[in-house]
Design an enzyme around this catalytic site. Structure first.
Site, mmCIF file in Angstrom:
data_model
loop_
_atom_site.group_PDB
_atom_site.id
_atom_site.type_symbol
_atom_site.label_atom_id
_atom_site.label_comp_id
_atom_site.label_asym_id
_atom_site.label_seq_id
_atom_site.Cartn_x
_atom_site.Cartn_y
_atom_site.Cartn_z
ATOM 1 N N THR A 23 0.841 -1.198 0.000
ATOM 2 C CA THR A 23 0.000 0.000 0.000
ATOM 3 C C THR A 23 0.875 1.246 0.000
ATOM 4 O O THR A 23 0.630 2.197 -0.744
ATOM 5 C CB THR A 23 -0.923 -0.003 1.237
ATOM 6 O OG1 THR A 23 -1.794 -1.130 1.130
ATOM 7 C CG2 THR A 23 -1.740 1.275 1.322
ATOM 8 N N HIS B 238 2.475 1.783 -3.360
ATOM 9 C CA HIS B 238 1.448 2.326 -4.267
ATOM 10 C C HIS B 238 1.251 3.828 -4.011
ATOM 11 O O HIS B 238 1.257 4.638 -4.948
ATOM 12 C CB HIS B 238 0.166 1.529 -4.011
ATOM 13 C CG HIS B 238 -1.067 2.028 -4.692
ATOM 14 N ND1 HIS B 238 -1.702 1.340 -5.699
ATOM 15 C CD2 HIS B 238 -1.834 3.133 -4.490
ATOM 16 C CE1 HIS B 238 -2.781 1.990 -6.085
ATOM 17 N NE2 HIS B 238 -2.887 3.091 -5.367
ATOM 18 N N GLU B 239 1.097 4.194 -2.727
ATOM 19 C CA GLU B 239 0.806 5.605 -2.425
ATOM 20 C C GLU B 239 1.991 6.503 -2.762
ATOM 21 O O GLU B 239 1.804 7.635 -3.210
ATOM 22 C CB GLU B 239 0.407 5.769 -0.954
ATOM 23 C CG GLU B 239 -0.848 4.991 -0.540
ATOM 24 C CD GLU B 239 -2.072 5.308 -1.387
ATOM 25 O OE1 GLU B 239 -2.108 6.368 -2.044
ATOM 26 O OE2 GLU B 239 -2.996 4.460 -1.407
ATOM 27 N N THR C 233 2.258 0.303 -19.513
ATOM 28 C CA THR C 233 1.277 -0.406 -18.694
ATOM 29 C C THR C 233 0.081 -0.671 -19.589
ATOM 30 O O THR C 233 -0.441 0.257 -20.193
ATOM 31 C CB THR C 233 0.826 0.439 -17.487
ATOM 32 O OG1 THR C 233 0.316 1.686 -17.962
ATOM 33 C CG2 THR C 233 1.985 0.680 -16.537
ATOM 34 N N ASP D 281 -1.343 -7.546 -2.025
ATOM 35 C CA ASP D 281 0.091 -7.259 -1.900
ATOM 36 C C ASP D 281 0.953 -8.381 -2.474
ATOM 37 O O ASP D 281 1.968 -8.126 -3.125
ATOM 38 C CB ASP D 281 0.460 -7.056 -0.423
ATOM 39 C CG ASP D 281 0.141 -5.643 0.048
ATOM 40 O OD1 ASP D 281 -0.552 -4.906 -0.705
ATOM 41 O OD2 ASP D 281 0.572 -5.272 1.150
HETATM 42 ZN ZN LIG Z 1 -4.112 4.669 -5.471
#
Ligand SMILES: [Zn+2]
Length: 877
Positions: free
Chosen positions: A230, A233-234, A263, A295
């Site tokens: 997470t 990602h952030e 992508t 994850d």
């Molecule tokens: Zn996001």
């Protein structure tokens, strides 16, 4: 207010996910988009800043400048707890924090153990981002720290509004030197969220729920999101990455979707680990950190994502490159430098300035391609003689040791230019293509793109300045082009299209063009300088003006003979006078002789004021025509007679034969030499008025009200009848009415208020033998405005100017209004006419609507105030 979908929390979430079929609504794991939408509501300039940052990022990437160095970003972790002891609940251990830093350093360097799970087909896309992280070793005051801070805010969980409004401003360290991460229990159900570059300085950073921060088992929670991805990602968002599923499949991979070409496009978030998922016709990269997969499923950033992150770190976040947050107090110097220019012509010099910190006492520079090639002075001046892209290395030393920094591809020496003839139209949707730049010194309104009628009469993007809403008289905003090579042109000219209306003679703006032939170091002032009425292409307008048709544009030509064989750049400068909007498009550089744009034929031929021996011939103005050649002949004759060459779009033909029927046509002449002329128009025929049949006399419009008017003329009962044609002036076809000769008036009813109407009349002297007078000249009148004080209708507001984008839309529909409106309602209606979303948007000029859960198909977007309704078709992908 907008209601956002929230994720259910804890183990319940884990149980719910496998059910996720068409029935279940998918959770929003990452709050970044929702928080951004809220920030845009309260910060109207955020959108502009993000657009500027994106343009800067694209420009950086267009030069292909990619530092080869590893960049290390200092992190400060703010742990927000509820009074629990360290190691309990929200008050996580230092070891859990360190486990997260370790995950980041592996993920961003592609040293994560699960790179082996990257599918073979994506291996060539996977990238080492060369970004690392440290827990801060120095605080903003230069004192030693371990980079972990703890605060008791006495709540069991925290809403995004409380975090943004209270916690962040009270705890943040300068974003110029640190990445701030706040860890706590989130009340709104997100795993985490981030700000994008451009956010306000006291909100910038990443927020992660403590249960998803760090790696299990040092993170004691064992969920699908407890391996630390997470935060990976952030931080991707924080470095300007978008979700892989941003805005659906998109069209142009560089400018739509996630704006990354390697992508694969994906229309919606992936959950779990659906390795065989396909979307937008290709296999989805569910392993990408910027998707919503578990994850354990994620394992890569791509090269395209790396490029955006590196461009961000060399652009809007470049101050981090100078941060000493990772340096232990009393360490060796942290070398760094800047220069007064990084883009020069050959033989020019660059001033380098040492920016090393931690007390450097000696310096050792190496300049590839430079003269001198090395230096030991602190701030050297270096010249470069040949085109190329060059690196610079600095070793800085003090009593504690030495460190070095190399900035690869740092200096670009380039006097090459794009070949001529050159042409650029903003209909490409890019304001600043590679090599262009924008200067907006007051950070106010500046050049931007706008969809409007262009000079080809199509609706397309053009460049524009919103002077109507820009009260900053004298302020200049510059849009500078790439280098353009004039060699090969014998008589070079710059030709561009401009459209402009003054607000009034007191409030008028200007446009200047200047030229540089030394790679942008200096610009000769004003090869073009027009302002006010000289610049205007349309009548003054106190309301916000935009081009309504091609005829609102003008083509202007600037000779460039003094720059023969040079490589030059143009700077287009708007000089604000709080007037009205200026539009720019279609920038050509070419030989004058080749620039005769195709000359189009006149259309809309008509005949009016038919007399016994004369008529008035009319046609539509042709953009670019110098004058027109009119020719006519009797209907039965074979040879044409050129009856005139005329600069206007109306001509009175006289001395005609009353007994003949004629046909006529007209062509445009677009240059003086006669080498650029259009074809003749389509034919139009006319006859003349009967010699003994006269037009009605004293024709006029009277008793004009908001919704009706009376046409009148002198009575002549010797006729059979009158024939009247009338119409709204904006329409093209006439309504025909016959009035018996016993009457001399015609009342028009159910008219629109404040609208111009046109009409003409002819006498029918002998209906059986078709003997008529011909029509009168066209008359006009304007109906009255409705008095707003009496009926409560604000007729000044007659429209809502807005753009809804992207369209087709994936998840988020953005609606941008020219002006905020009172009592504005926004509604989305499906094809069955059912309202599927309705919200109030009082005084907002930027609204986002999450359409993620909408079915695919066509919707009507309706914007309404009590007086106005407008709508636009939206296609949901
Ligand atoms: Zn996001």
């Amino acid at each position: 207010m907008m209601k956002m979908l929230r994720v259910l929390k804890g183990t319940l979430l884990v149980l719910l996910l496998p059910m996720g079929s068409a029935m279940a609504q998918n959770p929003v794991l990452c709050g970044t988009a929702d928080v951004l939408a809220q920030m845009k509501q309260s910060d109207p300039k955020l959108d502009d800043r993000m657009r500027d940052i994106e343009a800067q990022l694209q420009r950086y990437m267009s030069y292909g400048m990619r530092s080869g160095n590893v960049i290390t970003i200092p992190i400060v972790v703010h742990i927000i707890h509820n009074g629990d002891p360290i190691g309990s609940n929200q008050n996580i251990t230092d070891a859990q924090v360190q486990s997260q830093i370790d995950v980041l350093n592996k993920d961003f360097r592609r040293q994560n153990a699960d790179t082996v799970n990257t599918p073979a087909s994506f291996l060539s896309d996977a990238a080492d981002s060369k970004i690392e992280f440290c827990l801060a070793q120095q605080d903003p005051n230069g004192a030693a720290t371990n980079g972990i801070l703890r605060y008791n805010y006495n709540q069991t969980s925290y809403s995004t509004s409380y975090i943004e409004g209270t916690i962040k401003p009270a705890t943040i360290w300068s974003r110029n030197s640190y990445l701030n991460i706040w860890v706590m229990k989130l009340a709104d159900g997100y795993l985490g969220y981030s700000t994008f570059p451009g956010a306000s300085a006291n909100q910038d950073g990443v927020v992660v729920d403590h249960r998803y921060f760090g790696k299990y088992p040092l993170n004691p929670n064992n969920t699908n999101y407890s391996l630390g991805r997470t935060t990976t990602h952030e931080i991707g968002h924080w470095l300007n990455l978008l979700h892989t599923f941003n805005a659906g499949c998109g069209s142009d991979c560089a400018t739509t979707g996630d704006r990354v070409c390697d992508t694969p496009p994906v229309s919606a978030a992936n959950y779990g680990c659906s390795q065989s998922a396909t979307s937008c016709g290709v296999i989805s990269m569910v392993q990408n950190y910027m998707d919503y997969s578990d994850d354990a499923c994620m394992n890569l950033f791509t090269k395209g994502q790396r490029d955006r992150m590196i461009a961000t770190l060399n652009g809007t976040r470049s101050s981090l490159l100078n941060s000493i947050g990772c340096v232990p107090v009393n360490g060796p110097p942290v070398p760094d430098f800047i220069s007064n220019s990084t883009l020069i012509c050959p033989s020019e010099s660059v001033q380098f300035t040492d920016m090393s910190t931690n007390g450097a006492t000696s310096w050792s520079w190496t300049f590839s391609g430079g003269s001198p090639a090395s230096s030991s002075i602190q701030n050297p001046v270096v010249s470069y003689n040949s085109n190329g892209i060059y690196s610079v290395t600095l070793i800085a030393t003090n009593a504690n040791g030495s460190q070095n920094i190399t900035k690869s591809n740092y200096i670009t020496v380039d006097n090459s230019g794009t070949n001529s003839p050159f042409y650029y139209s903003f209909s490409s949707g890019v304001l600043q293509p590679a090599g262009w730049s924008l200067e907006n010194t007051d950070n106010g309104k500046t050049w931007e793109l706008k969809s409007t009628k262009n000079a080809s009469n199509n609706i397309a993007k053009v460049a524009y300045m919103n002077n109507h809403n820009y009260n900053s008289s004298g302020q200049e905003d510059h849009l500078t082009t790439e280098n353009i090579d004039l060699s090969g042109l014998s008589d070079p000219v710059l030709i561009f299209n401009v459209a402009y209306a003054q607000y009034s003679s007191q409030y008028a703006d200007g446009l200047k063009v200047s030229v540089s032939n030394d790679c942008g170091t200096t610009f000769d002032p004003h090869v073009y300088d027009k302002a006010g009425s000289a610049l205007a292409t349309a009548p003054n307008s106190t309301s916000e003006w935009f081009p309504m048709s091609a005829s609102d544009w003008r083509s202007d030509t600037v000779p460039l003979s003094q720059y023969l064989n040079d490589v030059i750049q143009f700077k287009f400068t708007n000089v604000n006078g709080y007037g009205n909007n200026l539009y720019l498009d279609d920038i050509h550089v070419a030989d004058r002789a080749s620039m005769s744009v195709p000359c189009t034929s006149p259309t809309q031929l008509s005949v009016s004021n038919v007399q016994e021996t004369s008529v008035v011939l009319d046609w539509e103005v042709v953009n670019g025509a110098l004058d027109y050649t009119i020719r006519a002949k009797g209907l039965t004759e074979t040879s044409w007679i050129t009856i005139d060459v005329n600069s206007g779009n109306s001509y009175q033909a006289t001395g005609l034969n009353n007994s003949m029927l004629y046909e006529w046509q007209v062509r445009s002449n677009c240059n003086a030499g006669g080498s650029n002329v259009s074809n003749y128009s389509q034919l139009d025929t006319f006859g003349l008025a009967a010699s003994n049949c006269n037009l009605p006399s004293n024709i006029s419009a009277v008793n004009i009200e908001a919704d009706k008017a009376t046409l009148q003329w002198d009575l002549n009962i010797s006729l059979d009848e009158y024939l009247i044609h009338w119409k709204d002036s904006s329409e093209s076809s006439w309504t025909e009415v016959t009035v018996d000769a016993l009457y001399a008036t015609l009342e028009l009813e159910t008219l629109e208020a404040d609208t111009k109407y046109e009409w003409k009349i002819q006498s029918v002297c002998d209906e059986v033998n078709d003997i008529t007078s011909g029509f009168s000249a066209i008359m006009d009148f304007r109906t009255q405005k409705i008095d707003s004080t009496n009926v409560g209708i604000d007729k000044i507001e007659s429209e809502i100017m807005f753009i809804a984008f992207p369209n087709p839309v994936g998840d988020i529909l953005n609606i941008s209004l020219e002006q905020p409106k009172d009592e504005l309602m926004i509604e989305i209606v499906d094809v069955a006419g059912k309202s599927v979303r309705k919200l109030s948007a009082n005084y907002s000029n930027f609204i986002t609507i999450n359409m993620k859960e909408f079915s695919k198909g066509v919707y009507m977007l309706k914007l309404s105030t009590p007086n106005i309704n407008v709508e636009e078709k939206i296609i949901k992908l």
